[in-house]
Structure formats: structure tokens, C-alpha cells
Design an enzyme around this catalytic site. Structure first.
Site, PDB file in Angstrom:
ATOM      1  N   ASP B  67       0.818  -1.221   0.000  1.00  0.00           N
ATOM      2  CA  ASP B  67       0.000   0.000   0.000  1.00  0.00           C
ATOM      3  C   ASP B  67       0.851   1.271   0.000  1.00  0.00           C
ATOM      4  OD1 ASP B  67       0.658  -0.936   2.638  1.00  0.00           O
ATOM      5  OD2 ASP B  67      -0.741   0.500   3.499  1.00  0.00           O
ATOM      6  N   HIS B 143       8.464  -0.385  12.703  1.00  0.00           N
ATOM      7  CA  HIS B 143       7.369  -1.081  12.041  1.00  0.00           C
ATOM      8  C   HIS B 143       7.774  -2.551  11.876  1.00  0.00           C
ATOM      9  CE1 HIS B 143       3.591  -1.183  10.033  1.00  0.00           C
ATOM     10  NE2 HIS B 143       4.035  -1.273   8.816  1.00  0.00           N
TER      11      HIS B 143
END
Lengths: 304, 304
Positions: B67, B143
Site C-alpha cells: 500500500d 514497524h
């Protein structure tokens, strides 16, 4: 709702515009979905058109130009996140796997469903896939790289039982299946009841042909002859015929000539070049040869 | 028009919805464009927002989740078709090149411009790029895979000449450049005219920080301290804090805490999970900690 229809998710060409998106369609046959091409943005268009991701079982790719396949990694990732477990089959020229495998290795680790690649020989008209209700055939096209269209042929459906008649003759349930498939019924007394008295014939099976991208190519005519619906690319207007030849695309008029000479029932055109703000000329040029030509557009649902 | 602004092309998260698209932004500094992330559909959003393809020189990728980068092949192909000749630089973790090289080899043969990859070390806060007007620094984020944000720091601008004063002292044109950069002027008679009498100071250079995707991570505070605008991901509402931790994302409240403690001037949040139809809760939770929080949305242009 028709039980066999096509959803146009995108019908632009290589350069997306604010008016048209990259190529993708979803064929809906009694709620089972078959995608043809998957340009960038396809998954968002599926959401916009409320096409159900879970019903998708097969994807057919015409050729390896970005505007026909750059939506695949995103769509496959999304199917994974939505918890899909059933296999997804991607049919197309062998380069589709060359493109997708490394991308999937990077992005789709741990996904709970398999993507199976089925290599399609784009040079022959042959059976690509069949299931209970449908068979799909390749249509060799003429483009700058190996390309094929796809012919979706519904299989003959069973005849409809006339309930009043089977009740009257007290036909046992176990005989119904044979009767639906055309057999006569023989009563316990030996009387033969002809099938035609017990059933109404099923609707004639329908056929849809998708032909994009392609130069003007009359050799597809015998393959698509008489189909109920033809989608044929119409990238250019007649004034840009030279450009169409050069890039192995068709004009709207050429699309209509193919439709007319193949005696198809209806024609929808698409894959418009970004150079046309207004498609009136393309539509008029096609209509002059094939009256009733449908000007394809994003969001259209067309019964086959 | 502000001369330093950000365009939000997409501020959804992994699953695109009908409301939000995958991540992409364009930083506009005096008409030179710098893209941050390039999710699927970015090139169509550029068209919708009238962002000029020709002005784009650098693309910064935060991390290799689809994404944030599935729009790159389509955008690069389109730049090729539009006749680009100038180099495009793609900055990002080294995996960006691993992903893009094979795709470009398949789809971008014969393109007339070069794509250069600049590997960014996502673990250090270091200079990624600089040109005449701007320097861009990495911001290490936390992340699931190597990820960094980017800090866009405008360079000090030259002071503005006060035309009436330079006319009065008959300052020759050849001295103007030095005066803009802070020098005094010495007349032929030897009189020193202090710079402050000849110029008005330029506006203070501005800074923009992009931080997505990241878990709550206080170690970024010294890096982004006092920036004029912070974009911080806010994937989840406070009720889904556990899910935020598990997936290395932040809640809206956490984004606001970072903004407050780093004393940034303004905060815009984004990267919303597809689970929220309505973002009122996220907005309220951020506002409670950082009043004036801007709820990012597709199509927004925000001055830095």
C-alpha cells in the site's frame, strides 16, 4: 439481475485519465466471478462497483502491458488480508508468472491461499478453463507482444421440469435428473411420456467474447461468430488510422466491421486513447457500421 | 498558493476502501514536486488533483508494504509514455530496488529516462537528498519491516532587497547577490551601509515531517521537534490499542502525544484502518491531546 453479465471496471488505455481507468472487467455468471485483465486501481473499482472479492475464482490476463496487469499484486494482497483460503487461478501468457512470482515472493509471504498460474498459448484458439457452467477459450490477437482475447461460452443448462405434468404422471423424484437431461419417462404401465411433454427447454447458452488489445484482425471472425456480446477495443478514431496500425490497435470503425462481419448480436467498444476528451466521433464511426454499438464506460453492467 | 505545501493523494491503510486510497503524498516546494510513497492508484490521483507529472524529480518510499509502493510501476511507465527524459530518483530501503528492477526490465524497456535508486538506511537519521532549496532526512521508524519517515527541511532563503534603499545608495547590480546573502554595502566613498538597512529578512525556513507507518515511538521526538507540520499515522482508535501494538501501528491519541511532546506547530493524521466508517472518534481522541489536529483526507492541500 441477468444471470450472465459483464461489469466494466476500466476501459481506458495505457495512460489513465480522469475519465477512464486501466482495463479490467468482471464476468458474472450466476454469481460466480471471472476477471479479465487487472489494471492498476482494479481493486478500488471492485469496491466502488460492489463486486464481491470472495466470489472471484479465475483471472484471465490478455497480455503483459502494465495497463492490463499492474493491479494484480494489490488485488492478490487484498484477497490475502481478507482471509481467502481457496485457490486463485491466473490464466495468461507465460510472462505473467515471470512478472508476478518475484513480486509475490516479496509481498505475499504467509498468505493462506495458493495462486496457480495456467499458461495460455496466445497463438492458438484452445480451451483455457472449464467448470460446471462455463468454458473459456483463447482468441489469438495481433498486438505488439503475445496477446489473446477470451471467449466465455456458457454450457447448456438443464431443461425446466413442468411440475403440473410430472405430478400428473406421478414421476418419482429419482427420475427427475434424467428427465431434466432430456430422457422420456416410462410409467409403471409401460406408457412412454415424451420428454417434450414434461419439460420446457432451457434458455439457449450464451457467449461473450473479449478482444483487447488487437490490430484489425479478420482471423478472429470465425471464432467469435454469432456471439451474444463482443467487447472489441477501439483505441482510435478513423482520423488516427495510421497510429492504430503503427501501435497494433484498432479504430472504432474497424471494431464495428469485425462485429458486423462476425454477425455478433451486440458490440461494446472500449480501450479509448487518452487523446480523446469526447468519444462522440468514435461512437458515431462504429454506429455507422454496426448500429446499436454500446460505448463502454466505467461502472457499466451489461447483460450478455 | 503557499510556496511549500503537501498534497494528500491517499491516506488509507493496507485495505483500500471507497473512502480512502493507499498512501501517497506530494510535497510541493515552489513548484518542484517530491513524492512520498506511491500506493496503487497514485497516478490517477495525480490526475484528479492536477499534480503535474513533469515537475516530479524525487520519490521517497517509506517501506516495502504494497500500500506504499504498488503504484510505482504504473507511474514510472506513464512518465515514460509522457516523454520524460530527466532522471528520476527513487529513495528508499534497499528492497525497493529488489522489487522494481525486475518489473522495470519486463515493462519499461526502451524508456528514455533513467531511474536511479538511492538506498536509504532506515535505522539512522541521516541526509537522504539535498538540492538548492531543500534537504531531506530519514527518520527511523518502528514497524514490522525496515521503515523510515522523511523530514523535509527548507533551506534558508535569501533576504529581500529593499529596492528604494539600493536605488538611494546607487548599489550596482553586481553587488546585489552578496547583499541578499547578508553582506553590507561599501559606497565608492567608503561609507559602510549595514545590510539591515538594505534588506528585509527572508521568511524562516519551514520543516515538514512524514511519519508512517510506525508504532508509538518516542525516539523520533528529538528529530521532529518543532516542525511546522507533522503527518503521523493514526491507524487505530484507542479501543484497538492492542491491535495497534500487535501490528506496529499507532493510535490517533499516540500520534497526538508525539506531536504535543515534540512541540510541533500542526499535526495531520492519516493511514486509517478500513474498519472505521466514521473517523470522528479518531479525530476526537487526537484533539483531546493536540487541539487543532487536522483529519487528513484525499485531495487535501495543506500549507506547511
Amino acid at each position: 439481475m441477468a444471470d450472465f453479465s459483464i461489469n466494466i471496471l476500466g476501459c481506458g488505455s495505457a495512460l489513465p485519465t480522469t475519465r477512464h481507468l486501466a482495463t479490467s472487467q468482471v464476468v458474472d455468471l450466476r454469481d460466480k466471478l471471472y476477471m479479465i485483465d487487472c489494471g492498476e486501481g482494479t481493486q478500488v473499482q471492485m469496491r466502488n462497483m460492489r463486486v464481491r472479492f470472495g466470489r472471484l475464482a479465475h483471472i484471465f490476463i490478455s497480455h503483459l502491458h502494465g495497463d492490463h496487469c499492474f493491479g494484480l499484486p494489490g488485488l492478490i494482497s487484498t484477497l490475502g488480508m481478507l482471509g481467502r483460503t481457496g485457490e486463485l487461478v491466473v490464466h495468461g501468457p507465460k510472462e505473467v508468472e515471470t512478472y508476478l512470482r518475484p513480486v509475490m515472493d516479496l509481498f505475499c509471504r504467509g498468505m493462506e491461499f495458493d495462486v496457480r498460474f495456467n499458461t495460455v498459448d496466445t497463438r492458438s484458439h484452445s480451451l483455457v478453463m472449464e467448470d460446471r457452467s462455463l468454458s473459456v477459450w483463447s482468441i489469438p490477437l495481433k498486438h505488439r507482444i503475445p496477446t489473446c482475447g477470451y471467449l466465455f461460452a456458457e454450457k447448456p443448462k438443464e431443461a425446466h421440469i413442468i411440475r403440473e405434468m410430472t405430478d400428473f404422471y406421478q414421476v418419482p423424484v429419482r427420475c427427475m435428473k434424467d428427465i431434466k437431461q432430456g430422457q422420456d419417462y416410462v410409467t409403471p404401465e409401460g406408457e412412454v411420456i415424451p420428454n417434450a411433454r414434461l419439460t420446457r427447454p432451457a434458455a439457449t447458452p450464451k457467449r461473450y467474447a473479449f478482444c483487447s488489445d488487437t490490430a484489425y484482425n479478420r482471423s478472429i471472425i470465425p471464432i467469435i461468430e454469432g456471439v451474444d456480446l463482443l467487447y472489441h477495443e477501439a483505441t482510435f478514431a478513423e482520423c488516427d488510422l495510421a497510429r492504430a496500425k503503427e501501435t497494433f490497435h484498432s479504430t472504432a470503425r474497424q471494431a464495428a466491421e469485425i462485429a458486423r462481419d462476425a454477425q455478433v448480436k451486440r458490440l461494446v467498444i472500449g480501450h479509448y486513447s487518452a487523446r480523446y476528451d469526447d468519444l462522440t466521433d468514435l461512437h458515431r464511426e462504429a454506429e455507422a457500421v454496426f448500429p446499436g454499438t454500446i460505448l463502454g464506460n466505467e461502472g457499466m453492467v451489461i447483460p450478455v
